[in-house]
Motif scaffolding. Structure first.
Motif, PDB file in Angstrom:
ATOM      1  N   LEU A  41       5.245  10.757   4.247  1.00  0.00           N
ATOM      2  CA  LEU A  41       4.939  11.091   2.740  1.00  0.00           C
ATOM      3  C   LEU A  41       4.850   9.977   2.074  1.00  0.00           C
ATOM      4  O   LEU A  41       3.945   9.805   1.111  1.00  0.00           O
ATOM      5  N   ALA A  42       5.561   8.931   2.362  1.00  0.00           N
ATOM      6  CA  ALA A  42       5.612   7.522   1.584  1.00  0.00           C
ATOM      7  C   ALA A  42       4.259   7.072   1.834  1.00  0.00           C
ATOM      8  O   ALA A  42       3.701   6.449   0.678  1.00  0.00           O
ATOM      9  N   ASP A  43       3.743   7.110   2.797  1.00  0.00           N
ATOM     10  CA  ASP A  43       2.383   6.468   2.995  1.00  0.00           C
ATOM     11  C   ASP A  43       1.194   7.132   2.600  1.00  0.00           C
ATOM     12  O   ASP A  43       0.203   6.738   2.098  1.00  0.00           O
ATOM     13  N   LEU A  44       1.347   8.622   2.679  1.00  0.00           N
ATOM     14  CA  LEU A  44       0.393   9.252   2.444  1.00  0.00           C
ATOM     15  C   LEU A  44      -0.243   9.326   0.922  1.00  0.00           C
ATOM     16  O   LEU A  44      -1.483   9.351   0.775  1.00  0.00           O
ATOM     17  N   TYR A  45       0.816   9.070   0.043  1.00  0.00           N
ATOM     18  CA  TYR A  45       0.202   9.265  -1.360  1.00  0.00           C
ATOM     19  C   TYR A  45       0.403   7.989  -1.983  1.00  0.00           C
ATOM     20  O   TYR A  45       1.034   7.896  -3.395  1.00  0.00           O
ATOM     21  N   THR A  46       0.203   6.912  -1.229  1.00  0.00           N
ATOM     22  CA  THR A  46       0.402   5.704  -2.124  1.00  0.00           C
ATOM     23  C   THR A  46      -1.216   5.184  -2.621  1.00  0.00           C
ATOM     24  O   THR A  46      -2.038   5.507  -2.024  1.00  0.00           O
ATOM     25  N   LEU A  47      -1.041   4.276  -3.664  1.00  0.00           N
ATOM     26  CA  LEU A  47      -2.344   4.013  -4.310  1.00  0.00           C
ATOM     27  C   LEU A  47      -2.118   2.359  -4.192  1.00  0.00           C
ATOM     28  O   LEU A  47      -1.234   1.912  -4.795  1.00  0.00           O
TER      29      LEU A  47
END
Length: 286
Positions: A41-47
């Motif tokens: 989840l930490a990598d999925l929603y990074t910008l």
């Protein structure tokens, strides 16, 4: 002489660079899909979005089986695909053999009518076909997705195989009949083995069409236990009501990665037949 060699090497170099560039462009969606399926989840929603995960995990692959019954979806899809490939390949080969090797009244007219069906959009026949299957009581079953393949396998497949059968010398038929072979024996023992490349193409097209089919299952299947893989992937979308709290992008990408594996495997196994010059040249003769 040296300048010609240098020019040729430069030309080859430019070609390889262009091919590598094109391969990277076409492979990027596949790499992106697999990469997102391995993210937490930490990598999925990074910008900005990450292309590769900082730490790979198979959690999404383990959880999708609990979110939706993908084992059942795979089973239903395999059943449809196996029967569709068998029915479409055999029936189209029989029709093509009849048009290419047999003589009967109005043969060319009937073949022309078959070809004209290729110009009919699917939307034109969608409602009449649904009404027919509804009256037969086949709605919410796998039969509407299987049975039609046993009635010709499609006009394009008939056309392709007919052109291939037409390239086989008629002397083979005459020699076989002198030895007492029947029409069925000529088809099964002589013509069919010589058409293995074209048969492979038809089988691969039938496989891909059945495996990727979304509209057919969407129209005829209502209950989840009858769903195919395409409908299963659609039901897994986080935008679907009742799934948003469980499924995320990694789950969707993991399911898509598993769904595309059989297609890639079939292509790798059959690629020599698909790109064979024999198939292409035979398909346009006649």
């Amino acid at each position: 002489m040296k300048s010609i060699r240098n020019t040729r090497m430069m030309s080859y170099g430019i070609q390889y660079v262009l091919m590598i560039f094109g391969a990277v462009i076409f492979m990027f969606p596949l790499v992106w899909m697999v990469s997102r399926s391995l993210m937490g989840l930490a990598d999925l929603y990074t910008l900005p979005p990450r292309i590769f995960p900082s730490e790979s995990t198979l959690q999404a692959y383990r959880e999708i089986w609990d979110i939706k019954p993908f084992g059942l979806f795979f089973k239903n899809t395999v059943i449809i695909v196996v029967w569709t490939v068998l029915g479409g390949t055999i029936s189209s080969a029989l029709c093509a053999f009849g048009f290419a090797r047999l003589r009967f009244p109005l043969r060319n007219l009937i073949f022309g009518i078959v070809l004209t069906t290729m110009m009919l959009p699917g939307a034109v026949t969608m409602i009449p076909v649904y009404v027919l299957f509804s009256k037969l009581g086949w709605v919410n079953s796998l039969l509407p997705l299987i049975v039609p393949s046993f009635f010709g396998g499609g006009a394009f497949n008939i056309f392709l195989l007919r052109q291939f059968f037409a390239t086989i010398p008629k002397d083979f038929d005459e020699a076989a009949r002198m030895d007492g072979a029947s029409t069925w024996a000529i088809f099964w023992r002589i013509c069919l083995p010589l058409c293995v490349p074209a048969i492979t193409v038809v089988a691969v097209f039938a496989f891909k069409g059945a495996w990727d089919d979304f509209m057919g299952p969407l129209i005829y299947l209502n209950s989840e236990e009858k769903f195919t893989l395409a409908l299963g992937l659609f039901s897994l979308s986080p935008a679907r009501v009742g799934v948003a709290s469980f499924a995320n992008t990694a789950h969707v990408m993991a399911a898509c990665s598993l769904a595309i594996l059989p297609v890639i495997t079939v292509f790798i196994v059959a690629q020599k037949r698909l790109i064979s010059g024999t198939v292409v040249s035979a398909g346009i003769k006649g």
